[in-house]
Design an enzyme around this catalytic site. Sequence first.
Site, PDB file in Angstrom:
ATOM      1  N   CYS B  17       0.841  -1.208   0.000  1.00  0.00           N
ATOM      2  CA  CYS B  17       0.000   0.000   0.000  1.00  0.00           C
ATOM      3  C   CYS B  17       0.875   1.258   0.000  1.00  0.00           C
ATOM      4  O   CYS B  17       1.529   1.559   0.995  1.00  0.00           O
ATOM      5  CB  CYS B  17      -0.921  -0.059   1.214  1.00  0.00           C
ATOM      6  SG  CYS B  17      -1.611   1.519   1.711  1.00  0.00           S
ATOM      7  N   CYS B  20       0.293   3.885   2.632  1.00  0.00           N
ATOM      8  CA  CYS B  20       0.779   3.404   3.943  1.00  0.00           C
ATOM      9  C   CYS B  20       2.285   3.651   4.057  1.00  0.00           C
ATOM     10  O   CYS B  20       2.773   4.040   5.124  1.00  0.00           O
ATOM     11  CB  CYS B  20       0.496   1.919   4.127  1.00  0.00           C
ATOM     12  SG  CYS B  20      -1.249   1.473   3.957  1.00  0.00           S
TER      13      CYS B  20
END
Lengths: 255, 92
Positions: B17, B20
């Site tokens: 991600c 993230c």
Amino acid sequence: MKEYDVIIVGAGIAGLTAAIYVARANKTVLVLESKIHGGQIINTFKIDNWPGDYGVSGANLMQKIYAQAVDLGAKVEYEDAVGITKKDDKFTVVTDDNEYIAGAVILAMGTEPRKLSEKQTKDAGKRAISYCATCDGALYKGKPVVVVGSGNTAKHEIAYLKNIASEVYHIHHDDPIPEPAVAVFVAIGRVPNTGFLKDFVKMDSKGYVVAGEDCHTSVKGVFVAGDCRTKSVRQLVTASADGAVSAIEAVQYLG
Amino acid sequence: MSEENSIELLDFYADWCGPCQMMKPVVAEFEKAHPEMRVTPINIDDEEELAEKYGVSTIPCFVFLKDGNEVLREAGVVPLKKLEKMWGKING
């Protein structure tokens, strides 16, 4: 009130490239960003069309470009631009926390996903709503989901989710949400983040700031770069190119 | 997961991600500024049950616990300033 030669609104590839060029021209530059630097490309796991860094992740690329801009002297503040005014030859950019003054402004706010309609949001009820299948798809392993949209992005989202979800329903804008779906993936296009400009510069009917390849807007001293500009090709490399053009034009304008 | 009178930040993420990854240095700086807070990174690929328990529907997702109970949450990328504002609310 702090004053800079150039204020750039948006820290995506267009804004940060512009910051590099302005800083290298020995002008002071402030970049305003409401969320985190990087822009839309941070959602991309692997980029194959950025020359010189084949296969780089969006996050990795943008951390490098951010570090480069800051190292060259750009100041980045994480504040949401909410208004802009012009008095004589100075611009005031108002954020949720401060006010800043600049001799020139570069608009590089990019775009954001078009939100689900009110009707479908109501219909979705407590279901999760996501605008990025590659980001959130893994949370729905073995569960039924629905994709809303009819363009290429929707097709890609469906293909991606088919490998994860138990069932992928596909509906169009304003169709009812299928009962079994536990999450709604929305892919109904993008809209420019130009709301705060109101009538400050000329925009088209979709809200994109009107400008040609020279990035000059309808207001002298205000330039626009990247995906929020009226243009036909919106790619990482063209957004970066806009950043360079807008910065050079802004520096020339300042003299 | 939490002890009494403690504040814990659950940081739901995944290795693939991008947003993230962008948040990692921000969370690290936040953690450094508040050594009394416990930060628990939760990889949603390894901890599916925890993600489901906390109703995480999008990542990154930050869930603040006070004395073990959820008090605030924010999904998506957020600047340090916003995390600090949340901290102020929890401790205000």
